[in-house]
Design an enzyme around this catalytic site. Structure first.
Site, short mmCIF file in Angstrom:
data_model
loop_
_atom_site.label_atom_id
_atom_site.label_comp_id
_atom_site.label_asym_id
_atom_site.label_seq_id
_atom_site.Cartn_x
_atom_site.Cartn_y
_atom_site.Cartn_z
N GLY A 33 0.80 -1.22 0.00
CA GLY A 33 0.00 0.00 0.00
C GLY A 33 0.83 1.27 0.00
O GLY A 33 1.98 1.28 0.46
N ASN A 34 0.26 2.34 -0.51
CA ASN A 34 0.93 3.64 -0.52
C ASN A 34 -0.12 4.73 -0.66
O ASN A 34 -1.17 4.52 -1.27
CB ASN A 34 1.95 3.72 -1.67
CG ASN A 34 1.48 3.00 -2.92
OD1 ASN A 34 0.71 3.55 -3.70
ND2 ASN A 34 1.93 1.76 -3.09
N GLY A 50 9.56 0.31 0.96
CA GLY A 50 10.31 -0.62 1.80
C GLY A 50 10.43 -0.25 3.26
O GLY A 50 11.36 -0.70 3.94
N SER A 78 7.32 2.68 -4.84
CA SER A 78 7.54 2.19 -6.20
C SER A 78 6.35 2.48 -7.11
O SER A 78 6.47 2.44 -8.34
CB SER A 78 7.81 0.68 -6.17
OG SER A 78 6.69 -0.02 -5.64
N GLU A 79 5.18 2.76 -6.51
CA GLU A 79 3.99 3.06 -7.29
C GLU A 79 3.83 4.56 -7.55
O GLU A 79 2.78 5.01 -8.01
CB GLU A 79 2.73 2.53 -6.59
CG GLU A 79 2.74 1.02 -6.34
CD GLU A 79 2.55 0.20 -7.60
OE1 GLU A 79 2.73 0.74 -8.71
OE2 GLU A 79 2.22 -0.99 -7.47
N HIS A 98 -3.76 3.85 -2.29
CA HIS A 98 -3.67 2.55 -2.97
C HIS A 98 -3.33 1.50 -1.92
O HIS A 98 -2.40 1.68 -1.12
CB HIS A 98 -2.59 2.58 -4.05
CG HIS A 98 -2.20 1.20 -4.51
ND1 HIS A 98 -3.11 0.32 -5.07
CD2 HIS A 98 -1.01 0.53 -4.47
CE1 HIS A 98 -2.50 -0.82 -5.36
NE2 HIS A 98 -1.22 -0.70 -5.01
N HIS A 100 -4.16 -3.01 -0.67
CA HIS A 100 -4.59 -4.36 -1.08
C HIS A 100 -5.47 -4.99 0.00
O HIS A 100 -5.17 -6.09 0.48
CB HIS A 100 -3.36 -5.25 -1.32
CG HIS A 100 -2.28 -4.58 -2.12
ND1 HIS A 100 -1.06 -4.22 -1.58
CD2 HIS A 100 -2.25 -4.19 -3.41
CE1 HIS A 100 -0.32 -3.65 -2.50
NE2 HIS A 100 -1.01 -3.61 -3.63
N HIS A 163 -4.70 -6.84 -8.76
CA HIS A 163 -3.78 -6.00 -7.99
C HIS A 163 -4.42 -5.46 -6.71
O HIS A 163 -4.00 -5.79 -5.61
CB HIS A 163 -3.29 -4.85 -8.87
CG HIS A 163 -2.12 -4.10 -8.31
ND1 HIS A 163 -1.16 -3.52 -9.11
CD2 HIS A 163 -1.76 -3.82 -7.04
CE1 HIS A 163 -0.25 -2.93 -8.34
NE2 HIS A 163 -0.61 -3.09 -7.08
#
Length: 432
Positions: A33-34, A50, A78-79, A98, A100, A163
């Site tokens: 998630g981000n 990370g 990374s997103e 974002h 999951h 995703h």
């Protein structure tokens, strides 16, 4: 929605609060998630790549300047490419989440967009849901595919194939409430499907929710807040936050009221995020009028009539826990007779049709003379008790029991106890 004073909080504080809330609610993992915020000058604040989501601090939040330069101790998520692409496609979006969460991921795996018309306010919060085809995580290609869907301004939530989900909002709390409500819908649909057929509301029924919100409520000006009244406000806020922590309530829905003096009572306001409610937000109801400057819950008239007709009731909670709502959405009987200890607390729980709490207030209020808990199809569950903590306990027992029944549905037919055993419980525990 009235929210945290997000405009007074720095983006790193907002991000830290919300990512922590998402993690503690089991809607993301340590590494997953981000979330991000775009500020007024076009800079983007975003969670790092990370770094443990369970121990994130404000110092870990990264800043990507409008010119592309990066400030902070880590690498941006990374997103980041699809965050940037969404902001470029939608100037009206200022915050993105974002993650999951399990139920939304289930829909993304199945390639299906959830229908949020299981409860009326959910569709109003979530709006139309888009679907983006698969792209490699972290790639420019994924960003382009998601941004293409977001170019349609109907969408502020998009399911990402195989995703997860990405949601936008006018600010971080707007995005979070949409995210939390959408995952609630998905979990409810999944659990309701285990019990039977999912019953969705029509557009007319969804619109009737808005039409039945009380308007032009009379107000009184001479408000006083004696110590016993202030103590009740604090108790209510503590219970509401506890309910949110335990997944019994979400930001966008949940009403709590407590009798104060005679038939006067305190009740939660409308359009205040439940996670962040404060004692000063609580609305005092006196002689059927609300204290000046505040708007009470949409069900205030029903609460008032319940107190008037039922002197033994001193507190009411109306909310939407996932497993109870699975029964309410599927029309499946919540059979408390399957668990004797639960029946002792709750007795039999009737279910009434959607909309009845607006059209037949008198009849519904009278039902509480014999029932502690009543389920409203595609709406919620009403729980009553002589004290707020007792009422909350009943709510917990009801949701735990509903969870067991959902699980049991995957094993085999339920085996409730019979009338003789119920009569034995009545005698042994002096209930019913």
């Amino acid at each position: 929605m009235k929210q945290l004073d997000v405009q007074l909080m720095h983006p790193v504080e907002q991000i830290n609060i919300i990512i922590g809330r998402i993690y503690r609610s089991g809607m993301t993992t340590t590494s997953g998630g981000n979330i991000s915020i775009r500020d007024d000058n076009g800079d983007i604040w975003i969670t790092p790549s990370g770094v443990d989501k369970g121990n994130l601090t404000t110092k870990d939040i990264m800043l990507v300047k409008r010119d592309g330069s990066i400030i902070g101790p880590h690498r941006p998520s990374s997103e980041y490419p699809f965050h940037r692409a969404i902001y470029e496609a939608r100037p009206d979006i200022r915050a993105i989440i974002h993650a999951h969460p399990p139920a939304l991921v289930a829909f993304s795996i199945a390639g299906t967009v959830p229908d949020t018309k299981i409860v009326p306010q959910a569709h109003n919060v979530c709006g139309e849901i888009g679907f983006a085809p698969y792209g490699t995580p972290g790639s420019e290609d994924l960003g382009e595919k998601i941004a293409k869907v977001f170019q349609d301004k109907r969408y502020r939530a998009v399911i990402m194939e195989n995703h997860g989900v990405v949601l936008g909002g006018s600010d971080m709390m707007d995005a979070y409430q949409r995210f939390e409500t959408l995952e609630f819908c998905c979990r409810t649909i999944v659990n309701a499907g285990k019990l039977g057929k999912v019953n969705y509301l029509t557009d007319q029924q969804v619109n009737s929710y808005v039409n039945h919100i009380p308007k032009n409520i009379a107000h009184f000006m001479d408000v006083d807040y004696p110590s016993d009244e202030r103590a009740l406000r604090t108790e209510m806020v503590n219970i509401i936050r506890r309910a949110c922590d335990q997944g019994l309530m979400i930001s966008t829905y949940g009403t709590v009221s407590v009798r104060w003096r005679n038939d006067d009572f305190l009740i939660t306001p409308r359009d205040v995020a439940r996670w962040d409610i404060m004692p000063s937000d609580i609305v005092q109801i006196r002689n059927g009028m609300a204290e000046a400057g505040k708007t009470p819950s949409r069900s205030v008239a029903l609460h008032q009539r319940i107190y008037q007709l039922n002197p033994h009731i001193n507190s009411i909670i109306c909310t939407q826990p996932i497993n109870l709502m699975a029964h309410a959405v599927s029309g499946t009987k919540f059979d408390v007779r399957t668990i004797p200890e639960s029946w002792i607390f709750l007795q039999d729980v009737p279910s009434i049709p959607f909309g009845l709490i607006y059209h037949e207030i008198e009849d519904v209020a009278k039902m509480f003379k014999k029932n502690r808990v009543i389920m409203v199809e595609n709406d919620g569950v009403f729980v009553t008790g002589d004290k707020l903590l007792t009422t909350f306990d009943y709510l917990e027992v009801a949701e735990f029991s509903a969870n067991s029944l959902v699980m049991a549905s995957a094993i085999g037919p339920l085996k409730p106890i019979g009338d003789k055993e119920i009569d034995d419980l009545r005698i042994a525990f002096n209930v019913g």
